[in-house]
Design a protein around this motif. Sequence first.
Motif, PDB file in Angstrom:
ATOM      1  N   GLU A 202      -5.628 -45.866  79.332  1.00 60.73           N
ATOM      2  CA  GLU A 202      -6.793 -45.086  78.382  1.00 60.73           C
ATOM      3  C   GLU A 202      -6.321 -43.793  77.867  1.00 60.73           C
ATOM      4  N   GLU A 203      -5.625 -42.835  78.648  1.00 60.95           N
ATOM      5  CA  GLU A 203      -5.140 -41.526  78.364  1.00 60.95           C
ATOM      6  C   GLU A 203      -4.018 -41.762  77.280  1.00 60.95           C
ATOM      7  N   LYS A 206      -5.931 -42.240  73.934  1.00 62.66           N
ATOM      8  CA  LYS A 206      -6.357 -40.970  73.563  1.00 62.66           C
ATOM      9  C   LYS A 206      -5.407 -40.216  72.765  1.00 62.66           C
ATOM     10  N   GLN A 207      -4.178 -39.893  73.382  1.00 63.35           N
ATOM     11  CA  GLN A 207      -3.138 -39.216  72.872  1.00 63.35           C
ATOM     12  C   GLN A 207      -2.850 -39.918  71.466  1.00 63.35           C
ATOM     13  N   THR A 209      -4.486 -41.801  69.500  1.00 67.37           N
ATOM     14  CA  THR A 209      -5.630 -41.443  68.574  1.00 67.37           C
ATOM     15  C   THR A 209      -5.446 -40.054  67.956  1.00 67.37           C
ATOM     16  N   THR A 219     -12.347 -47.849  72.091  1.00 64.73           N
ATOM     17  CA  THR A 219     -10.992 -48.282  72.644  1.00 64.73           C
ATOM     18  C   THR A 219     -11.241 -49.285  73.654  1.00 64.73           C
TER      19      THR A 219
END
Length: 279
Positions: A202-203, A206-207, A209, A219
Amino acid sequence: MKRILVPTDFSEEANNALLAAHSLASNTDSSILLLHIVEDPNAISFNTMGQSQYDSMENVYVLKLIEKTKEKLQTIIDDPKFADIDISYKVDIGNSYSSIIEHIASHETSLIIMGTTGVSGLEEILVGSVTDKIVRHASCPVITVKKCKDLSKVKNIVFATDLKEDQSQIIEDLKKLQKYYDAKLHIIKVYDSVWLKEEEVEERIKQFTLQEGITNFSTKVMRDPDEAAAIMEYAADLDADMIAMGSHDRHGLLHLLAGHISKDVVNHAHRPIWTKSIK
């Protein structure tokens, strides 16, 4: 968008692709080129000096076939339902894959829309080879469809990504697609590693996007050994209008490892698939 190329073999799937292209062209002022390739195996006969011994245009059968094909194509484009768009046809003699690739370059093609059948096993290998090659090697985006689909109404797009650096090659085209439809992207990453934690993936999303400047998205992270099945399941759960993903222009083992996912989704998903080749 300038020109949409629609290869046709006059099948139901090809007709569905044309109807899908019409729904898009009528809303984008795009023209449609309907392309039929007459495969003539004799056209590649050569003598020992490397010179062709055969002129396909002198073959009565091929001439008759071309004449009948043009009549069928003319009947299609004369249909009143296509009166609102700029549509033309072209008949080529040769190899399907090579002819389509050549037309992408020579006719300023910005999008290919192709019909595809849902096949499996040995038939998938034999029948799906042309579509697979186009999806992997075309320099422009490709949309494959099985059923009749109105492409003017797309609001939810599932974007399947492996989050690798080469994904940046397709992001600008994907964002153009999203902007045109004012659609929401549902980004999914499927992984199959007991060593990875969902929070870590998930991280990474995030990075990803943030780096690519993606907006209006959700997501989803899934652990599943069958990535293609997981992508299609997620799209079905959302009742998504389209699946978008990169396809890899690779050969040998790399193609087998990286290309089978997009191929499986194209062959088996029951909704339009947008792909862009990653070189």
